[in-house]
Design a protein around this motif. Structure first.
Motif, PDB file in Angstrom:
ATOM      1  N   CYS A  66      40.261  46.299  35.606  1.00  0.00           N
ATOM      2  CA  CYS A  66      39.732  46.438  36.964  1.00  0.00           C
ATOM      3  C   CYS A  66      40.806  46.173  38.032  1.00  0.00           C
ATOM      4  O   CYS A  66      40.663  46.629  39.169  1.00  0.00           O
ATOM      5  CB  CYS A  66      38.561  45.474  37.172  1.00  0.00           C
ATOM      6  SG  CYS A  66      37.121  45.839  36.146  1.00  0.00           S
ATOM      7  N   GLN A  67      41.842  45.454  37.656  1.00  0.00           N
ATOM      8  CA  GLN A  67      42.938  45.166  38.582  1.00  0.00           C
ATOM      9  C   GLN A  67      44.231  45.721  37.978  1.00  0.00           C
ATOM     10  O   GLN A  67      45.095  44.991  37.542  1.00  0.00           O
ATOM     11  CB  GLN A  67      43.057  43.657  38.827  1.00  0.00           C
ATOM     12  CG  GLN A  67      41.847  43.043  39.500  1.00  0.00           C
ATOM     13  CD  GLN A  67      41.820  41.523  39.427  1.00  0.00           C
ATOM     14  OE1 GLN A  67      41.193  40.970  38.517  1.00  0.00           O
ATOM     15  NE2 GLN A  67      42.479  40.864  40.348  1.00  0.00           N
ATOM     16  N   LYS A  68      44.332  47.058  37.973  1.00  0.00           N
ATOM     17  CA  LYS A  68      45.435  47.718  37.277  1.00  0.00           C
ATOM     18  C   LYS A  68      46.771  47.463  37.942  1.00  0.00           C
ATOM     19  O   LYS A  68      47.811  47.442  37.292  1.00  0.00           O
ATOM     20  CB  LYS A  68      45.162  49.219  37.205  1.00  0.00           C
ATOM     21  CG  LYS A  68      43.985  49.557  36.281  1.00  0.00           C
ATOM     22  CD  LYS A  68      43.765  51.050  36.179  1.00  0.00           C
ATOM     23  CE  LYS A  68      42.606  51.362  35.235  1.00  0.00           C
ATOM     24  NZ  LYS A  68      42.340  52.808  35.136  1.00  0.00           N
TER      25      LYS A  68
ATOM     26  N   TYR B 114      42.421  37.206  36.022  1.00  0.00           N
ATOM     27  CA  TYR B 114      42.222  38.580  36.476  1.00  0.00           C
ATOM     28  C   TYR B 114      41.858  39.474  35.299  1.00  0.00           C
ATOM     29  O   TYR B 114      42.009  39.103  34.123  1.00  0.00           O
ATOM     30  CB  TYR B 114      43.461  39.118  37.191  1.00  0.00           C
ATOM     31  CG  TYR B 114      44.665  39.352  36.316  1.00  0.00           C
ATOM     32  CD1 TYR B 114      44.973  40.626  35.847  1.00  0.00           C
ATOM     33  CD2 TYR B 114      45.505  38.308  35.957  1.00  0.00           C
ATOM     34  CE1 TYR B 114      46.084  40.850  35.046  1.00  0.00           C
ATOM     35  CE2 TYR B 114      46.614  38.516  35.161  1.00  0.00           C
ATOM     36  CZ  TYR B 114      46.900  39.792  34.710  1.00  0.00           C
ATOM     37  OH  TYR B 114      48.004  40.010  33.909  1.00  0.00           O
TER      38      TYR B 114
ATOM     39  N   LEU C 251      40.720  38.874  44.985  1.00  0.00           N
ATOM     40  CA  LEU C 251      41.619  39.891  44.448  1.00  0.00           C
ATOM     41  C   LEU C 251      40.894  40.755  43.415  1.00  0.00           C
ATOM     42  O   LEU C 251      41.126  41.966  43.332  1.00  0.00           O
ATOM     43  CB  LEU C 251      42.864  39.243  43.853  1.00  0.00           C
ATOM     44  CG  LEU C 251      43.840  38.670  44.884  1.00  0.00           C
ATOM     45  CD1 LEU C 251      44.873  37.782  44.206  1.00  0.00           C
ATOM     46  CD2 LEU C 251      44.535  39.790  45.650  1.00  0.00           C
ATOM     47  N   PHE C 252      40.022  40.145  42.630  1.00  0.00           N
ATOM     48  CA  PHE C 252      39.232  40.940  41.682  1.00  0.00           C
ATOM     49  C   PHE C 252      38.323  41.905  42.428  1.00  0.00           C
ATOM     50  O   PHE C 252      38.249  43.093  42.104  1.00  0.00           O
ATOM     51  CB  PHE C 252      38.403  40.033  40.778  1.00  0.00           C
ATOM     52  CG  PHE C 252      37.471  40.799  39.878  1.00  0.00           C
ATOM     53  CD1 PHE C 252      37.920  41.349  38.695  1.00  0.00           C
ATOM     54  CD2 PHE C 252      36.140  40.994  40.235  1.00  0.00           C
ATOM     55  CE1 PHE C 252      37.071  42.095  37.870  1.00  0.00           C
ATOM     56  CE2 PHE C 252      35.286  41.725  39.427  1.00  0.00           C
ATOM     57  CZ  PHE C 252      35.749  42.276  38.242  1.00  0.00           C
TER      58      PHE C 252
ATOM     59  N   GLY D 211      40.173  44.745  43.655  1.00  0.00           N
ATOM     60  CA  GLY D 211      40.851  45.546  42.634  1.00  0.00           C
ATOM     61  C   GLY D 211      42.363  45.455  42.704  1.00  0.00           C
ATOM     62  O   GLY D 211      43.059  46.407  42.348  1.00  0.00           O
ATOM     63  N   ILE D 212      42.890  44.316  43.124  1.00  0.00           N
ATOM     64  CA  ILE D 212      44.335  44.135  43.278  1.00  0.00           C
ATOM     65  C   ILE D 212      44.829  43.107  42.273  1.00  0.00           C
ATOM     66  O   ILE D 212      44.276  42.005  42.173  1.00  0.00           O
ATOM     67  CB  ILE D 212      44.675  43.677  44.710  1.00  0.00           C
ATOM     68  CG1 ILE D 212      44.259  44.755  45.708  1.00  0.00           C
ATOM     69  CG2 ILE D 212      46.158  43.351  44.853  1.00  0.00           C
ATOM     70  CD1 ILE D 212      44.396  44.328  47.156  1.00  0.00           C
ATOM     71  N   ARG D 213      45.885  43.443  41.548  1.00  0.00           N
ATOM     72  CA  ARG D 213      46.462  42.512  40.578  1.00  0.00           C
ATOM     73  C   ARG D 213      47.164  41.375  41.330  1.00  0.00           C
ATOM     74  O   ARG D 213      47.902  41.610  42.282  1.00  0.00           O
ATOM     75  CB  ARG D 213      47.431  43.234  39.647  1.00  0.00           C
ATOM     76  CG  ARG D 213      47.924  42.352  38.498  1.00  0.00           C
ATOM     77  CD  ARG D 213      48.467  43.145  37.339  1.00  0.00           C
ATOM     78  NE  ARG D 213      47.433  43.920  36.667  1.00  0.00           N
ATOM     79  CZ  ARG D 213      47.565  44.414  35.438  1.00  0.00           C
ATOM     80  NH1 ARG D 213      48.687  44.226  34.753  1.00  0.00           N
ATOM     81  NH2 ARG D 213      46.593  45.113  34.892  1.00  0.00           N
TER      82      ARG D 213
ATOM     83  N   ARG E 289      44.054  49.332  50.862  1.00  0.00           N
ATOM     84  CA  ARG E 289      43.819  48.226  49.927  1.00  0.00           C
ATOM     85  C   ARG E 289      43.795  46.885  50.653  1.00  0.00           C
ATOM     86  O   ARG E 289      43.043  45.979  50.277  1.00  0.00           O
ATOM     87  CB  ARG E 289      44.868  48.223  48.823  1.00  0.00           C
ATOM     88  CG  ARG E 289      44.888  49.531  48.031  1.00  0.00           C
ATOM     89  CD  ARG E 289      45.864  49.459  46.880  1.00  0.00           C
ATOM     90  NE  ARG E 289      45.250  48.824  45.728  1.00  0.00           N
ATOM     91  CZ  ARG E 289      45.934  48.222  44.757  1.00  0.00           C
ATOM     92  NH1 ARG E 289      47.249  48.159  44.817  1.00  0.00           N
ATOM     93  NH2 ARG E 289      45.319  47.682  43.732  1.00  0.00           N
TER      94      ARG E 289
END
Length: 271
Positions: free
Chosen positions: A268-270, A264, A177-178, A181-183, A195
Motif C-alpha cells: 500500500c506504500q510502494k 508500514y 503516511l499509510f 500511501g507514502i513510504r 501526494r
C-alpha cells in the motif's frame, strides 16, 4: 510517550473544570526535567484563567504568568476534587479552589515551568521552534508542500522533527503516511504536490480521529479523569509488525528510523 492527541485529550478532560480556579498552594516533589522557575508557594493566590495546548505542551494561563506542562515519556495528569497523599511518582500538585491537579511521572522526563509570559526567554526556548498546529487553520496545504520541498530527509523523520508541523509523533506519523500511501523512507523533497495534499489531509484526519477516540493507551496513558484511549485498537500499521495489512493482507513491516520504530505496508506504500 503521550503524543499530541493524548495531550489534547488530557486538556479537554479538565480545562473547563479548572478554569476560574484560585490557586491555594502548590507542591513540588523530586526534580523534573527543568526547574519550576519560582518558589511553588508564590503561585498561591493566582487564578487559572484557562488551559491551552501548543504542540505537546499544556499552557495554564494565570492572571499573572503562565505554567508550561509537558508529560515527558510517561507522565499523566489527574484533576479531582481531592487527592490521596502523594505517592512516589507524584511530583507536582496544584491545589485550587476547584480541585487538585497532579502530575504523575515515573521517569521524570516531564516538566512544569513557570514563565512571566510566552515571550519570556524560557518560554521562547521551549515553544519558539515549534511548527504550525496540524488541527488549526494555520496548517496550510500549500505551505506544507513548500516546506517539504526544502527537506531531503525521509518524510517520517521530517514529520517527527516538529518544525514543519508540530505534534505528529511516532504513532500518528506512521498512520498518516499509510493513509496517504507514502513510504516513510521517501525523501520529503521528492513528494509531489498531489501526494503532499493527501498527506496533509491524512495528518488532519488521523489526529482528529485519535482525539475523538481518547488517544492511544499503549502502556499507561489516561486523561485527567483516569480514562484510557482506544485509537490503538483501530491502528492500520502501528505496532502491527508481521500482522496482515487491513487493506491488502500483506505483512506489516517494521524498520528503525532514528532509533524509532516505523511501521508500514510494502504494497500500500510502494514509494
Amino acid at each position: 510517550m503521550p503524543e499530541l492527541p493524548e495531550v489534547e485529550v488530557t486538556r479537554l478532560s479538565f480545562a473547563d473544570r479548572i478554569a476560574g480556579a484560585r490557586i491555594q498552594s502548590a507542591r513540588m516533589g523530586k526534580a523534573l526535567r527543568w526547574p519550576l522557575g519560582l518558589d511553588p508557594q508564590a503561585l498561591a493566590g493566582r487564578t487559572v484563567q484557562g488551559v491551552r495546548r501548543r504542540g505537546k505542551y499544556l499552557l495554564l494561563d494565570l492572571d499573572q504568568g503562565v505554567l508550561l506542562l509537558h508529560l515527558g515519556m510517561s507522565g499523566s495528569l489527574r484533576f479531582d476534587a481531592a487527592m490521596p497523599e502523594a505517592a512516589l511518582h507524584d511530583h507536582f500538585d496544584l491545589v485550587t479552589s476547584q480541585g487538585v491537579l497532579r502530575l504523575n511521572d515515573p521517569r521524570r522526563f516531564g516538566a512544569v515551568v513557570y514563565c512571566d509570559s510566552e515571550s519570556a526567554p524560557q518560554a521562547l526556548k521551549l515553544l519558539g521552534g515549534l511548527g504550525v498546529e496540524p488541527l488549526g487553520g494555520e496548517f496550510d496545504a500549500d505551505a506544507f508542500h513548500a516546506a517539504l520541498k526544502k527537506r531531503k530527509a525521509p518524510i517520517k523523520q521530517v514529520l517527527l522533527a516538529g518544525d514543519v508541523v508540530v505534534g505528529v509523533g511516532n504513532i500518528y506519523a506512521s498512520e498518516a503516511l499509510f493513509l496517504a500511501g507514502i513510504r516513510p523512507t521517501l525523501s520529503a523533497a521528492r513528494i509531489s504536490k498531489p501526494r503532499s495534499l493527501r498527506l496533509h489531509a491524512a495528518i488532519r484526519e488521523v489526529l482528529a480521529r485519535a482525539v475523538a477516540k481518547g488517544g492511544s493507551t499503549l502502556r499507561d496513558f489516561s486523561n485527567a479523569q483516569g480514562e484510557s484511549g482506544y485509537f490503538q485498537l483501530e491502528a492500520m500499521v502501528y505496532d502491527r509488525k508481521g500482522e496482515p495489512c487491513r487493506v491488502c493482507g500483506s505483512p506489516i513491516r517494521m524498520i528503525r528510523q532514528g532509533q524509532r520504530a516505523t511501521y508500514y505496508c510494502t504494497v500500500c506504500q510502494k514509494r
